[in-house]
Design a protein around this motif. Structure first.
Motif, PDB file in Angstrom:
ATOM      1  N   SER A  56       0.133   6.553   3.281  1.00 23.60           N
ATOM      2  CA  SER A  56      -1.069   7.568   3.306  1.00 23.60           C
ATOM      3  C   SER A  56      -0.670   8.963   3.855  1.00 23.60           C
ATOM      4  O   SER A  56       0.556   9.135   4.393  1.00 23.60           O
ATOM      5  CB  SER A  56      -1.839   6.881   4.563  1.00 23.60           C
ATOM      6  OG  SER A  56      -2.989   7.999   4.893  1.00 23.60           O
ATOM      7  N   ASP A  57      -1.355   9.908   3.269  1.00 26.95           N
ATOM      8  CA  ASP A  57      -0.800  11.428   3.324  1.00 26.95           C
ATOM      9  C   ASP A  57      -1.991  11.884   4.537  1.00 26.95           C
ATOM     10  O   ASP A  57      -2.122  13.130   4.687  1.00 26.95           O
ATOM     11  CB  ASP A  57      -1.204  12.242   2.303  1.00 26.95           C
ATOM     12  CG  ASP A  57      -0.148  11.949   1.388  1.00 26.95           C
ATOM     13  OD1 ASP A  57       0.978  11.449   1.769  1.00 26.95           O
ATOM     14  OD2 ASP A  57      -0.149  11.813   0.071  1.00 26.95           O
ATOM     15  N   ASP A  58      -2.876  11.272   5.124  1.00 24.96           N
ATOM     16  CA  ASP A  58      -3.923  11.406   6.006  1.00 24.96           C
ATOM     17  C   ASP A  58      -3.267  12.150   7.589  1.00 24.96           C
ATOM     18  O   ASP A  58      -3.891  13.014   7.867  1.00 24.96           O
ATOM     19  CB  ASP A  58      -5.171  10.236   6.395  1.00 24.96           C
ATOM     20  CG  ASP A  58      -5.729   9.943   5.011  1.00 24.96           C
ATOM     21  OD1 ASP A  58      -5.671  10.613   4.012  1.00 24.96           O
ATOM     22  OD2 ASP A  58      -6.161   8.745   5.080  1.00 24.96           O
ATOM     23  N   TYR A  59      -2.379  11.331   7.960  1.00 26.55           N
ATOM     24  CA  TYR A  59      -1.823  11.818   9.154  1.00 26.55           C
ATOM     25  C   TYR A  59      -0.928  13.192   9.162  1.00 26.55           C
ATOM     26  O   TYR A  59      -0.193  13.587   8.109  1.00 26.55           O
ATOM     27  CB  TYR A  59      -1.050  10.619   9.723  1.00 26.55           C
ATOM     28  CG  TYR A  59      -0.437  11.215  11.298  1.00 26.55           C
ATOM     29  CD1 TYR A  59      -1.150  11.189  12.312  1.00 26.55           C
ATOM     30  CD2 TYR A  59       1.014  11.360  11.216  1.00 26.55           C
ATOM     31  CE1 TYR A  59      -0.732  11.525  13.555  1.00 26.55           C
ATOM     32  CE2 TYR A  59       1.439  11.904  12.457  1.00 26.55           C
ATOM     33  CZ  TYR A  59       0.409  11.638  13.657  1.00 26.55           C
ATOM     34  OH  TYR A  59       1.089  12.177  14.678  1.00 26.55           O
TER      35      TYR A  59
ATOM     36  N   PRO B  26       0.775  -1.514  -0.021  1.00 27.91           N
ATOM     37  CA  PRO B  26       0.149  -0.141   0.004  1.00 27.91           C
ATOM     38  C   PRO B  26       0.903   1.273  -0.042  1.00 27.91           C
ATOM     39  O   PRO B  26       1.798   1.431   0.568  1.00 27.91           O
ATOM     40  CB  PRO B  26      -0.977  -0.093   1.290  1.00 27.91           C
ATOM     41  CG  PRO B  26       0.120  -1.181   2.298  1.00 27.91           C
ATOM     42  CD  PRO B  26       0.811  -1.882   1.279  1.00 27.91           C
TER      43      PRO B  26
ATOM     44  N   VAL C  43       3.010   8.307   8.631  1.00 30.70           N
ATOM     45  CA  VAL C  43       1.848   7.956   8.505  1.00 30.70           C
ATOM     46  C   VAL C  43       0.915   7.669   9.936  1.00 30.70           C
ATOM     47  O   VAL C  43      -0.249   7.387   9.641  1.00 30.70           O
ATOM     48  CB  VAL C  43       1.834   6.646   7.444  1.00 30.70           C
ATOM     49  CG1 VAL C  43       2.576   6.890   6.281  1.00 30.70           C
ATOM     50  CG2 VAL C  43       2.364   5.490   8.403  1.00 30.70           C
TER      51      VAL C  43
END
Length: 341
Positions: free
Chosen positions: A33-36, A30, A276
Motif C-alpha cells: 500500500s502507498d497510503d502510509y 496484496p 506500509v
C-alpha cells in the motif's frame, strides 16, 4: 523477542476471523500500500530507523515452494493449521529441555509462529529457483561447505564464506535462519545503514546520488546505492559482487542443498523496502545473475518492527580453531581410509 507483535502478524495473515474469504485468490499477494506516510528525518528523508528483526518469519516457510502448491502464494486454512501444529511441536522442544534440565537444539534453533506463505520466492510463478546455466551448474558443483555431508577439507578455501565467518552473502543474508535474525536500520544524511545480526555485517547504502564503484572492485555484499521512491519506499540497487565458488549459502528452509548457490560478478540485485505502516515493512527484491541462472527470480518478506530486540556478540567459531579442526579431521579420515586399503 517474539511476543504479541508476532501473534498479531500471524493473525493478520490468517484474516481477522481465522477463516479464508471465499473469493480470496491464493495465487496473489496484496500489492504494498502507498497510503502510509512515514515520519521524516530532520533532513527530510522517510524515517525507517529502528529494529526490524526477521525472527518472526522463521516458521518453516521454505525458500522454494513445494510442487503440491502449484502457483499458490498462500496456504489454505487447513494447510495453515497443519503447519501451525508442526511448528507448535518444534517449539515444544524448548519447554521439554527446560523441564529436563538440559539445553540442546530446542534452545539453539529458534522457531516462530507459522504463517500462510507457501514460499518466500514469488517469481517465477512456481516458486522455484530458475534452472542453472551450464556455467552455474559447474560452479555450484565446485562449492564446498560444512553444511553438506561428505565434503573434503584440505585448506581454508575449501570452506564457504559463511563457514569462515566472513559473510553469509547476498541475497542469503536477507532470509531468515534458525538463529541470529536481527536487523536494524540506521540513517544519516545521504546514508542508510542496515545492520545484520548474522556475522554482524553492516550494509552501507548511500542515498546521496553518488555513482557505483568501478566494476572491477568486487565486494562480498556488493556495492549498493539507494533512492527514495514516492513517500514510503527505499529502492536499492546493488552491483559489484565478488565472484567465487564459495560466495553465498542461502541456508534457509527449502534452499537447494543449503550450500550450493554461487554468485558471479554479473549479479545484480534490486530491492524495495516499502514502509506500509509504523510497524511494518514489505521487503521485496529481484535477483538477476545471467552467468548462474537462466532467468531472474524474486522474493518477498513481511518485516515487523521490534525495537526491543537485542543483538549480542556473534561468536562464529570460538577460539578460531574450527577451520583447523575440520582440516585436521578430514586429513585424518583420508589417511585412515588409505591405510585401510
Amino acid at each position: 523477542m517474539r511476543g504479541s507483535v508476532l501473534l498479531l502478524a500471524s493473525a493478520a495473515l490468517l484474516g481477522s476471523s481465522g477463516a479464508l474469504a471465499q473469493e480470496e485468490d491464493l495465487t496473489q499477494l496484496p500489492a504494498p500500500s502507498d497510503d502510509y506516510r512515514p515520519a521524516l528525518t530532520s533532513w527530510g528523508e522517510p524515517d525507517f530507523r529502528g529494529g526490524w528483526p526477521i525472527d518472526h518469519l522463521n516458521g518453516r516457510t521454505p525458500l522454494q515452494r513445494a510442487a503440491e502448491y502449484g502457483d499458490r502464494q498462500l496456504l489454505t486454512e487447513a494447510e495453515y493449521a497443519e503447519r501451525a501444529e508442526m511448528v507448535e511441536q518444534l517449539e515444544q522442544r524448548y519447554q521439554n529441555e527446560d523441564s529436563s534440565g538440559t539445553m540442546g537444539i530446542g534452545h539453539w534453533a529458534e522457531v516462530s509462529p507459522a504463517n500462510r506463505r507457501t514460499s518466500w520466492i514469488t517469481a517465477p510463478a512456481d516458486g522455484q529457483l530458475p534452472a542453472y546455466t551450464e556455467e552455474g551448474a559447474r560452479r555450484s558443483e565446485a562449492m564446498n561447505s560444512t553444511w553438506a555431508a561428505g565434503q573434503v577439507f584440505e585448506w581454508v578455501d575449501d570452506f564457504d564464506s559463511w563457514d569462515r565467518c566472513i559473510t553469509r552473502g547476498l541475497p542469503a543474508s536477507m532470509f531468515p535462519f534458525m538463529y541470529n535474525n536481527g536487523m536494524r536500520i540506521f540513517q544519516a544524511p545521504g546514508l542508510v545503514a542496515l545492520q545484520m545480526e548474522m556475522v554482524h555485517e553492516v550494509r552501507m547504502i548511500p542515498t546521496d546520488g553518488s555513482a557505483h564503484l568501478p566494476r572491477q572492485i568486487g565486494q562480498w555484499l556488493g556495492d549498493s546505492r539507494g533512492t527514495w521512491e514516492d513517500h514510503n519506499t527505499l529502492r536499492v540497487e546493488t552491483t559489484n559482487f565478488r565472484p567465487g565458488p564459495s560466495a553465498t549459502n542461502i541456508g534457509t528452509t527449502g534452499s537447494p542443498r543449503e550450500n550450493d548457490t554461487p554468485v558471479s560478478a554479473e549479479a545484480h540485485m534490486v530491492e524495495r523496502f516499502h514502509m506500509v505502516g509504523e510497524n511494518e515493512i514489505i521487503y521485496e527484491f529481484t535477483w538477476t545473475d545471467p552467468v548462474i541462472f537462466t532467468a531472474p527470480w524474486s522474493a518477498r518478506l513481511e518485516w515487523q518492527r521490534d525495537d526491543d530486540y537485542g543483538m549480542y556478540e556473534y561468536a562464529c567459531h570460538e577460539g578460531n580453531v574450527q577451520i583447523r579442526n575440520y582440516i585436521t579431521t578430514s586429513r585424518a579420515d583420508a589417511a585412515a581410509a588409505a591405510g585401510g586399503q
